[in-house]
Write a protein that holds these residues in place. Structure first.
Motif, PDB file in Angstrom:
ATOM      1  N   ASP A 272      -5.986  -2.668  -8.008  1.00  0.00           N
ATOM      2  CA  ASP A 272      -7.317  -2.734  -7.394  1.00  0.00           C
ATOM      3  C   ASP A 272      -7.489  -3.912  -6.439  1.00  0.00           C
ATOM      4  O   ASP A 272      -8.202  -3.812  -5.444  1.00  0.00           O
ATOM      5  N   ALA A 273      -6.861  -5.041  -6.745  1.00  0.00           N
ATOM      6  CA  ALA A 273      -7.109  -6.267  -5.981  1.00  0.00           C
ATOM      7  C   ALA A 273      -6.467  -6.192  -4.599  1.00  0.00           C
ATOM      8  O   ALA A 273      -5.506  -5.452  -4.370  1.00  0.00           O
ATOM      9  N   GLU A 274      -7.004  -6.987  -3.678  1.00  0.00           N
ATOM     10  CA  GLU A 274      -6.398  -7.084  -2.354  1.00  0.00           C
ATOM     11  C   GLU A 274      -4.963  -7.578  -2.486  1.00  0.00           C
ATOM     12  O   GLU A 274      -4.663  -8.455  -3.305  1.00  0.00           O
ATOM     13  N   TYR A 275      -4.094  -7.045  -1.647  1.00  0.00           N
ATOM     14  CA  TYR A 275      -2.661  -7.268  -1.832  1.00  0.00           C
ATOM     15  C   TYR A 275      -2.275  -8.745  -1.746  1.00  0.00           C
ATOM     16  O   TYR A 275      -1.544  -9.244  -2.608  1.00  0.00           O
ATOM     17  N   GLU A 276      -2.737  -9.447  -0.733  1.00  0.00           N
ATOM     18  CA  GLU A 276      -2.329 -10.840  -0.565  1.00  0.00           C
ATOM     19  C   GLU A 276      -2.805 -11.707  -1.732  1.00  0.00           C
ATOM     20  O   GLU A 276      -2.146 -12.679  -2.110  1.00  0.00           O
ATOM     21  N   TYR A 277      -3.943 -11.346  -2.298  1.00  0.00           N
ATOM     22  CA  TYR A 277      -4.486 -12.084  -3.442  1.00  0.00           C
ATOM     23  C   TYR A 277      -3.633 -11.865  -4.692  1.00  0.00           C
ATOM     24  O   TYR A 277      -3.301 -12.818  -5.417  1.00  0.00           O
ATOM     25  N   ILE A 278      -3.269 -10.608  -4.936  1.00  0.00           N
ATOM     26  CA  ILE A 278      -2.579 -10.274  -6.190  1.00  0.00           C
ATOM     27  C   ILE A 278      -1.058 -10.428  -6.063  1.00  0.00           C
ATOM     28  O   ILE A 278      -0.348 -10.418  -7.083  1.00  0.00           O
ATOM     29  N   LYS A 279      -0.555 -10.610  -4.868  1.00  0.00           N
ATOM     30  CA  LYS A 279       0.892 -10.630  -4.628  1.00  0.00           C
ATOM     31  C   LYS A 279       1.656 -11.604  -5.531  1.00  0.00           C
ATOM     32  O   LYS A 279       2.730 -11.261  -6.047  1.00  0.00           O
ATOM     33  N   PRO A 280       1.147 -12.823  -5.794  1.00  0.00           N
ATOM     34  CA  PRO A 280       1.908 -13.741  -6.672  1.00  0.00           C
ATOM     35  C   PRO A 280       2.023 -13.263  -8.119  1.00  0.00           C
ATOM     36  O   PRO A 280       2.811 -13.831  -8.891  1.00  0.00           O
ATOM     37  N   TYR A 281       1.268 -12.222  -8.495  1.00  0.00           N
ATOM     38  CA  TYR A 281       1.214 -11.799  -9.899  1.00  0.00           C
ATOM     39  C   TYR A 281       1.806 -10.411 -10.120  1.00  0.00           C
ATOM     40  O   TYR A 281       1.719  -9.882 -11.228  1.00  0.00           O
ATOM     41  N   VAL A 282       2.391  -9.843  -9.065  1.00  0.00           N
ATOM     42  CA  VAL A 282       3.050  -8.549  -9.226  1.00  0.00           C
ATOM     43  C   VAL A 282       4.555  -8.776  -9.218  1.00  0.00           C
ATOM     44  O   VAL A 282       5.041  -9.868  -9.507  1.00  0.00           O
ATOM     45  N   MET A 283       5.350  -7.770  -8.895  1.00  0.00           N
ATOM     46  CA  MET A 283       6.800  -7.897  -8.959  1.00  0.00           C
ATOM     47  C   MET A 283       7.309  -8.829  -7.857  1.00  0.00           C
ATOM     48  O   MET A 283       6.697  -8.922  -6.787  1.00  0.00           O
ATOM     49  N   PRO A 284       8.423  -9.516  -8.104  1.00  0.00           N
ATOM     50  CA  PRO A 284       8.947 -10.445  -7.102  1.00  0.00           C
ATOM     51  C   PRO A 284       9.214  -9.805  -5.740  1.00  0.00           C
ATOM     52  O   PRO A 284       9.135 -10.484  -4.713  1.00  0.00           O
ATOM     53  N   ASN A 285       9.519  -8.515  -5.738  1.00  0.00           N
ATOM     54  CA  ASN A 285       9.749  -7.842  -4.452  1.00  0.00           C
ATOM     55  C   ASN A 285       8.449  -7.424  -3.771  1.00  0.00           C
ATOM     56  O   ASN A 285       8.468  -6.767  -2.729  1.00  0.00           O
ATOM     57  N   GLY A 286       7.307  -7.795  -4.377  1.00  0.00           N
ATOM     58  CA  GLY A 286       6.011  -7.494  -3.780  1.00  0.00           C
ATOM     59  C   GLY A 286       5.414  -6.169  -4.191  1.00  0.00           C
ATOM     60  O   GLY A 286       4.281  -5.850  -3.805  1.00  0.00           O
ATOM     61  N   GLN A 287       6.136  -5.394  -4.994  1.00  0.00           N
ATOM     62  CA  GLN A 287       5.619  -4.098  -5.421  1.00  0.00           C
ATOM     63  C   GLN A 287       4.524  -4.291  -6.475  1.00  0.00           C
ATOM     64  O   GLN A 287       4.648  -5.109  -7.378  1.00  0.00           O
ATOM     65  N   ARG A 288       3.441  -3.557  -6.315  1.00  0.00           N
ATOM     66  CA  ARG A 288       2.347  -3.659  -7.278  1.00  0.00           C
ATOM     67  C   ARG A 288       2.767  -3.151  -8.653  1.00  0.00           C
ATOM     68  O   ARG A 288       3.653  -2.298  -8.781  1.00  0.00           O
ATOM     69  N   LYS A 289       2.079  -3.652  -9.678  1.00  0.00           N
ATOM     70  CA  LYS A 289       2.285  -3.208 -11.050  1.00  0.00           C
ATOM     71  C   LYS A 289       1.031  -3.532 -11.849  1.00  0.00           C
ATOM     72  O   LYS A 289       0.149  -4.256 -11.379  1.00  0.00           O
ATOM     73  N   ASN A 290       0.939  -2.998 -13.055  1.00  0.00           N
ATOM     74  CA  ASN A 290      -0.151  -3.375 -13.943  1.00  0.00           C
ATOM     75  C   ASN A 290       0.013  -4.837 -14.343  1.00  0.00           C
ATOM     76  O   ASN A 290       1.114  -5.277 -14.688  1.00  0.00           O
TER      77      ASN A 290
END
Length: 529
Positions: A272-290
């Motif tokens: 749900d979050a904006e990508y640049e905001y949530i990017k440090p908390y998803v997968m190291p390759n930048g792919q979104r995840k729960n």
């Protein structure tokens, strides 16, 4: 005075996922999510019940792969880092949602929750096995075992040595960690075939769990259905799952977890979050995840994820109290009805995957907390009991031969043997034959012994029913295929190197460090019975 028993059984299991060779593997988070959402919340519930004088009784399997991962220093360290990122994200969320009252309330709820998880984690120095063991020592929790790597016994029965290895290695692992032998076993996937009980008896086990139809279709017909255990010819008892109580909790259609007030599992801040905001908390390759922060509730049938309303933990907790009361009343009525027919105390066996409580059903631990309390204070028709205690108090039971069964789709074996996963079995069978051949050898030196023991580990890990299950469900299939192939390839290299007396010591040590489950295993467990 009570006229019946309720036995809640939780099956705590995850496949062995540990990758020291990589800095990040998404599948390791299966364990981290379960620790945060299920195992620590359960420990917190148990602590609260003990504090308040509620003498709860619960049977719980802790499978060998799960125990091994919970005790692993690398995974403990990685979990602590995972939790730290969650705590950091909730702090950011509290700041970001300053001007949105409900979202601020939810972000503060998660901040408090993760802080309590951290406190519990550090109080036990990351050793959750020790945390569960204390409740076994107080006789509130009966911990049972499972197959060594959750191998599906009915599809291994043509090789009794393979089934025996799954049972014996599991029992040895249990004794190493709990200082005594296990009383009972959760047959992986409740998969039963006629004859396995003889090996259970040889391993010193007193009982196992099976699905209800495994008892109901037994020979002769069970006089009391699934409401009393039965003894097999070997003297090992079988407890059958009660369909009615299981459906009330399990069913996605009519079960409690489908209530609109409960948290929606499939909508997560990671998406749900904006990508640049949530990017440090998803997968190291930048792919979104729960990421584990979810702000929405189920809301109702027919609502798309984008239409879900905001979640409120207060009203969800109220609903769990209502559902726990409903479950208690229904079990009391069930016991009263059965006692009138049977003229003896029935036992209702209600087994569930432990990860349902907290991970899949966020409010599940609250439900259990209320259920134990309401059972203790608000009714007298039934008492909760451990399965071993029931057998001790009720030693005389009918003897029958249970039917082949599982708790999978259609109640038989096809979920683990179908067009999606049938390809693995010729390879597993060939590896099993080779392992039985290797087990006849006497190791000529320490290096060969290490190679032989590692071959046994690799076969056990390849046999995990989780890989076939994942292939059938269609989620994370590439990982399940990769794990099956990698363990078989390692096994086959070990086999060939051993026969050719060309063992690569450096390679063996590397594989030992990666697949380090069962450090005391003896490959001769595969010797002919």
């Amino acid at each position: 005075m009570s006229i019946g028993y309720l036995a809640l059984v939780l099956h705590a299991h995850l496949p062995f996922v540990r990758h020291p060779e990589s800095d990040y593997v998404l599948e390791e988070e299966w364990l981290f999510e379960a620790i945060t959402e299920t195992y620590i919340p359960l420990i917190q519930v148990f602590e609260g019940l003990k504090r308040d004088g509620v003498n709860f009784k619960l049977t719980m399997s802790l499978t060998p792969p799960l125990i091994s991962m919970l005790l692993d220093p690398l995974l403990q360290e990685r979990y602590s880092e995972h939790l730290a990122k969650l705590e950091e994200l909730t702090e950011l969320e509290a700041e970001r949602n300053t001007f949105n009252g409900h979202l601020k309330y939810l972000s503060e709820h998660y901040a408090k929750e993760f802080n309590q998880v951290r406190i519990t984690w550090e109080r036990y120095n990351g050793n959750l096995v020790k945390a569960f063991k204390q409740f076994a020592d107080s006789n509130n929790l009966e911990i049972i075992t499972c197959g060594a790597t959750h191998g599906y016994f009915p599809l291994m029965k043509m090789y009794p040595q393979a089934v025996w290895a799954q049972i014996q290695v599991a029992c040895e692992n249990y004794e190493e960690n709990f200082g005594r032998k296990p009383n009972g076993i959760w047959l992986p996937e409740c998969g039963y075939y006629e004859g396995v009980e003889r090996m259970l008896a040889d391993a010193g086990l007193r009982y196992f769990l099976t699905d209800g139809h495994g008892i109901l279709y037994g020979r002769p017909r069970p006089r009391f259905g699934t409401y009393a255990p039965v003894y097999t010819q070997s003297g090992v008892a079988a407890f059958g799952r009660d369909h009615e109580s299981s459906q009330q909790v399990w069913s996605s259609e009519v079960g409690y977890p489908s209530a609109p007030e409960y948290r929606e599992f499939y909508r997560d801040l990671g998406w749900d979050a904006e990508y640049e905001y949530i990017k440090p908390y998803v997968m190291p390759n930048g792919q979104r995840k729960n990421v584990g922060i979810k702000y929405h509730k189920i809301t109702g049938r027919g609502f798309g994820l984008s239409d879900k309303e905001l979640y409120d933990p207060h009203w969800a907790r109220e609903k769990t109290a209502e559902h726990a009361g409903n479950f208690m009343v229904n079990r009391a009525r069930q016991v009263e009805h059965l006692y009138g027919m049977m003229q003896r105390k029935p036992i209702i066996v209600s087994p569930y995957d432990a990860e349902l409580f907290g991970h899949w059903w966020y409010e599940g631990p609250w439900f259990l907390d209320y259920l134990f309390r309401k059972t203790w204070f608000d009714q007298s028709s039934y008492e909760m009991i451990h399965l071993a205690d029931y057998l001790r108090e009720n030693p005389t039971q009918q003897m029958i031969n249970p039917a082949q069964s599982s708790w999978g789709y259609k109640g038989f074996h096809e979920y683990w043997l179908n067009e999606t996963n049938a390809w693995i079995y010729p390879h597993l069978h060939k590896a099993t034959e080779r392992m039985i051949e290797l087990a006849k050898r006497e190791a000529v030196d320490e290096l060969e012994r290490k190679a032989l023991n590692q071959a046994a580990r690799e076969l056990l890990l390849a046999q995990s029913s989780d890989w076939a299950f994942i292939m059938r469900t269609g989620t994370m299939v590439p990982y399940a295929v990769r794990r099956t192939r990698s363990h078989l390839m390692r096994f086959n290299k070990l086999y060939e190197d051993i026969l050719q007396s060309k063992i690569d010591s450096g390679w063996v040590e590397k594989v030992e460090a990666i697949d380090n489950i069962f450090p005391t295993i003896n490959y001769q467990v595969y010797r002919p019975l």
